[in-house]
Design a protein around this motif. Structure first.
Motif, mmCIF file in Angstrom:
data_model
loop_
_atom_site.group_PDB
_atom_site.id
_atom_site.type_symbol
_atom_site.label_atom_id
_atom_site.label_comp_id
_atom_site.label_asym_id
_atom_site.label_seq_id
_atom_site.Cartn_x
_atom_site.Cartn_y
_atom_site.Cartn_z
ATOM 1 N N THR A 70 -12.253 2.788 0.524
ATOM 2 C CA THR A 70 -11.082 3.629 0.765
ATOM 3 C C THR A 70 -10.868 4.651 -0.342
ATOM 4 O O THR A 70 -11.365 4.499 -1.459
ATOM 5 C CB THR A 70 -9.809 2.767 0.895
ATOM 6 O OG1 THR A 70 -9.612 2.053 -0.328
ATOM 7 C CG2 THR A 70 -9.958 1.763 2.032
ATOM 8 N N VAL A 71 -10.103 5.664 -0.001
ATOM 9 C CA VAL A 71 -9.658 6.649 -0.986
ATOM 10 C C VAL A 71 -8.755 5.925 -1.989
ATOM 11 O O VAL A 71 -7.911 5.114 -1.596
ATOM 12 C CB VAL A 71 -8.893 7.789 -0.298
ATOM 13 C CG1 VAL A 71 -8.361 8.786 -1.326
ATOM 14 C CG2 VAL A 71 -9.781 8.495 0.719
ATOM 15 N N PRO A 72 -8.923 6.156 -3.303
ATOM 16 C CA PRO A 72 -8.112 5.456 -4.309
ATOM 17 C C PRO A 72 -6.624 5.526 -4.007
ATOM 18 O O PRO A 72 -6.102 6.590 -3.641
ATOM 19 C CB PRO A 72 -8.459 6.183 -5.610
ATOM 20 C CG PRO A 72 -9.846 6.707 -5.384
ATOM 21 C CD PRO A 72 -9.904 7.065 -3.924
ATOM 22 N N THR A 73 -5.955 4.388 -4.152
ATOM 23 C CA THR A 73 -4.526 4.332 -3.829
ATOM 24 C C THR A 73 -3.677 5.146 -4.790
ATOM 25 O O THR A 73 -2.541 5.503 -4.468
ATOM 26 C CB THR A 73 -4.047 2.868 -3.844
ATOM 27 O OG1 THR A 73 -4.357 2.277 -5.118
ATOM 28 C CG2 THR A 73 -4.731 2.064 -2.759
ATOM 29 N N GLY A 74 -4.194 5.442 -5.994
ATOM 30 C CA GLY A 74 -3.425 6.234 -6.950
ATOM 31 C C GLY A 74 -3.499 7.723 -6.704
ATOM 32 O O GLY A 74 -2.800 8.504 -7.353
ATOM 33 N N LEU A 75 -4.326 8.155 -5.748
ATOM 34 C CA LEU A 75 -4.481 9.584 -5.456
ATOM 35 C C LEU A 75 -3.289 10.051 -4.633
ATOM 36 O O LEU A 75 -2.987 9.485 -3.575
ATOM 37 C CB LEU A 75 -5.789 9.804 -4.701
ATOM 38 C CG LEU A 75 -6.328 11.238 -4.625
ATOM 39 C CD1 LEU A 75 -6.620 11.758 -6.022
ATOM 40 C CD2 LEU A 75 -7.587 11.272 -3.777
ATOM 41 N N ARG A 76 -2.623 11.112 -5.088
ATOM 42 C CA ARG A 76 -1.419 11.594 -4.421
ATOM 43 C C ARG A 76 -1.698 12.911 -3.697
ATOM 44 O O ARG A 76 -2.367 13.790 -4.220
ATOM 45 C CB ARG A 76 -0.286 11.803 -5.437
ATOM 46 C CG ARG A 76 0.192 10.502 -6.079
ATOM 47 C CD ARG A 76 0.914 9.637 -5.054
ATOM 48 N NE ARG A 76 1.361 8.375 -5.633
ATOM 49 C CZ ARG A 76 0.686 7.239 -5.574
ATOM 50 N NH1 ARG A 76 -0.489 7.205 -4.968
ATOM 51 N NH2 ARG A 76 1.170 6.143 -6.112
ATOM 52 N N GLY A 77 -1.142 12.991 -2.476
ATOM 53 C CA GLY A 77 -1.278 14.210 -1.706
ATOM 54 C C GLY A 77 -2.599 14.266 -0.958
ATOM 55 O O GLY A 77 -3.552 13.549 -1.257
ATOM 56 N N TRP A 251 -6.254 11.018 2.641
ATOM 57 C CA TRP A 251 -5.026 10.580 1.972
ATOM 58 C C TRP A 251 -5.270 9.249 1.262
ATOM 59 O O TRP A 251 -6.246 8.547 1.543
ATOM 60 C CB TRP A 251 -3.893 10.409 2.981
ATOM 61 C CG TRP A 251 -3.294 11.698 3.440
ATOM 62 C CD1 TRP A 251 -2.183 12.323 2.969
ATOM 63 C CD2 TRP A 251 -3.791 12.547 4.490
ATOM 64 N NE1 TRP A 251 -1.948 13.488 3.649
ATOM 65 C CE2 TRP A 251 -2.912 13.659 4.590
ATOM 66 C CE3 TRP A 251 -4.881 12.484 5.350
ATOM 67 C CZ2 TRP A 251 -3.088 14.669 5.503
ATOM 68 C CZ3 TRP A 251 -5.067 13.505 6.266
ATOM 69 C CH2 TRP A 251 -4.175 14.580 6.334
ATOM 70 N N SER A 252 -4.372 8.920 0.369
ATOM 71 C CA SER A 252 -4.469 7.678 -0.385
ATOM 72 C C SER A 252 -4.583 6.486 0.556
ATOM 73 O O SER A 252 -3.815 6.361 1.509
ATOM 74 C CB SER A 252 -3.229 7.524 -1.282
ATOM 75 O OG SER A 252 -3.192 6.268 -1.897
ATOM 76 N N GLY A 253 -5.571 5.605 0.289
ATOM 77 C CA GLY A 253 -5.768 4.416 1.103
ATOM 78 C C GLY A 253 -6.545 4.640 2.374
ATOM 79 O O GLY A 253 -6.811 3.682 3.113
ATOM 80 N N PHE A 254 -6.941 5.870 2.667
ATOM 81 C CA PHE A 254 -7.686 6.179 3.891
ATOM 82 C C PHE A 254 -9.093 5.596 3.800
ATOM 83 O O PHE A 254 -9.793 5.777 2.805
ATOM 84 C CB PHE A 254 -7.738 7.688 4.095
ATOM 85 C CG PHE A 254 -8.329 8.104 5.409
ATOM 86 C CD1 PHE A 254 -7.542 8.176 6.539
ATOM 87 C CD2 PHE A 254 -9.677 8.428 5.512
ATOM 88 C CE1 PHE A 254 -8.094 8.563 7.756
ATOM 89 C CE2 PHE A 254 -10.221 8.815 6.710
ATOM 90 C CZ PHE A 254 -9.430 8.883 7.847
ATOM 91 N N SER A 255 -9.523 4.878 4.843
ATOM 92 C CA SER A 255 -10.848 4.248 4.846
ATOM 93 C C SER A 255 -11.889 5.231 5.356
ATOM 94 O O SER A 255 -11.761 5.774 6.456
ATOM 95 C CB SER A 255 -10.831 2.999 5.727
ATOM 96 O OG SER A 255 -12.113 2.406 5.777
#
Length: 415
Positions: A70-77, A251-255
């Protein structure tokens, strides 16, 4: 007698006999056709046979258990995907499988840093401006104080020295100087509070820009997506069936992919909504890989969607998605994403009576067929058993050898 037998056995006699036989068959055929034309009803003879109902489905293999990449959860926007590893690539723990485009975040970081630095200069300018105003007020206070001292020192009410008008002017001048002193004192207090408020406002704006700078710097540190462990990297399909491609917004958390455990495989299958009647959890299934059609694999339905939906976003056809748990996994030929076909075994009955669905009529909960008698058709009640899309089991009301109408007979033929 021997001559008669010899005559019958001759080619000419045989030819005559064949001709007669042909004429007889033709007459019988014409007679039957004539009767069918008169009745105008298609019929069939009821027979016993095995009754099986299968549903055909298509789909693909997938692992029973997978780790999402997944996209890192700390990534914003939202972020734009700049690069992604090829589908079905072996990776090691810590390998980079995808990168986001850092250009936009870098540009925004520079702009926020510029605004932050600009506010720093604004603070310096405001400080110098406040100092100038303060010095002006302090100097005004000192000058007015000296003028007030002089006015008080040389003030005289002696009418021999000054006339009354001059005395009054001196008194007014002293009052003016006292009021001016009060004004400068008030100005110093007010200016101090105002200057402090303006500096606090600048700091507050800087704090906002500082928070954005921290967020953007954090984003730039998380532009890479890392494999959590060793495995086979497989793209994750979206809700509309599409695969991730360069340029997609993330987006953050996107698999974006999976690291499947290929030791235990299952099949993700689809069946059209119109053909899914009878499909349920626990039904046995036979699965065939398109690449190995001669190797069947057995399994059972373990999951079934409650609602049908399109496989593709532009398709008007709805499908039920269901999952088949396989009894055996052949790791040498089974890989995630391989296309498969399956037969879901809904029903298997031995030696039962079945008729086409079109021959059954019903009204107010009553079912019947039109049974052929010697010269007509009669309305005959029947009890129904299991059904498929085109045939129905008859549990009572008919026996083997009965002849029924496949369509509604004419009124003159019904009783």
């Amino acid at each position: 007698m021997s001559e008669k037998v010899k005559s019958l056995a001759s080619p000419k006699a045989a030819s005559t006999t064949g001709l007669l036989t042909t004429l007889l068959i033709a007459c019988l055929t014409l007679s039957a056709c004539s009767q069918q034309n008169v009745d105008g009803v298609l019929t069939m003879e009821v027979e016993r046979a095995d009754f099986t109902v299968d549903i055909r489905a298509v789909g693909e293999l997938e692992a029973s258990q997978s780790t999402a990449v997944t996209v890192p959860t700390g990534l914003r926007g939202p972020q734009s995907l700049a690069w992604i590893l090829d589908d079905f690539t072996q990776v090691k723990a810590g390998d980079v499988v995808a990168r986001m485009d850092p250009e936009r975040e870098s540009y925004r970081l520079k702009m926020e840093q510029f605004d932050y630095d600009k506010l720093g200069f604004d603070s310096l300018i405001q400080t110098e401006k406040d100092n100038t105003i303060s010095q002006t007020l302090i100097q005004g206070t000192q000058v007015t104080s000296e003028e007030k001292d002089l006015a008080e020192r040389y003030f005289s009410e002696d009418e021999r020295v000054y006339n009354k008008i001059e005395i009054i002017d001196q008194m007014r001048n002293q009052d003016y100087l006292v009021a001016k002193m009060h004004y400068f004192d008030w100005g110093l207090g007010q200016h101090g509070s105002q200057a402090e408020a303006e500096q606090e406002l600048i700091k507050l704006k800087q704090k906002g820009h500082g928070a954005k700078i921290d967020r953007l710097e954090n984003n730039l540190e998380q532009m890479e997506i890392i494999a959590p462990h060793d495995g086979l990297f497989v793209y994750q399909t979206g809700w509309d069936g599409s695969l991730p491609v360069v340029g997609d917004m993330m987006w953050s958390g996107f698999s974006i992919g999976l690291l499947p455990d290929t030791s235990v495989m299952q099949a993700k299958m689809y069946v059209q909504e119109s053909e899914a009647s009878g499909l349920g959890i626990g039904k046995s299934v036979t699965v065939y890989l398109d690449a190995y059609p001669d190797k069947p694999f057995l399994g059972k339905v373990t999951q079934l969607d409650a609602l049908a939906k399109p496989k593709d976003k532009d398709s008007p056809v709805n499908y039920f998605q269901f999952t088949v748990s396989l009894d055996k996994t052949s790791m040498d030929i089974m890989q995630p994403g391989r296309q498969v076909r399956a037969s879901v075994h809904l029903l298997s009955l031995d030696n039962v009576l079945t008729v086409p669905n079109q021959s059954i009529f019903h009204k107010d909960g009553q079912y019947w067929v039109y049974l052929k008698t010697d010269d007509s058709f009669t309305k005959h009640a029947v009890s129904l058993g299991s059904r498929s899309l085109n045939r129905t089991e008859i549990t009572s009301g008919l026996t083997e050898g009965d002849v029924i109408a496949l369509t509604t007979p004419p009124k003159r033929s019904r009783v």
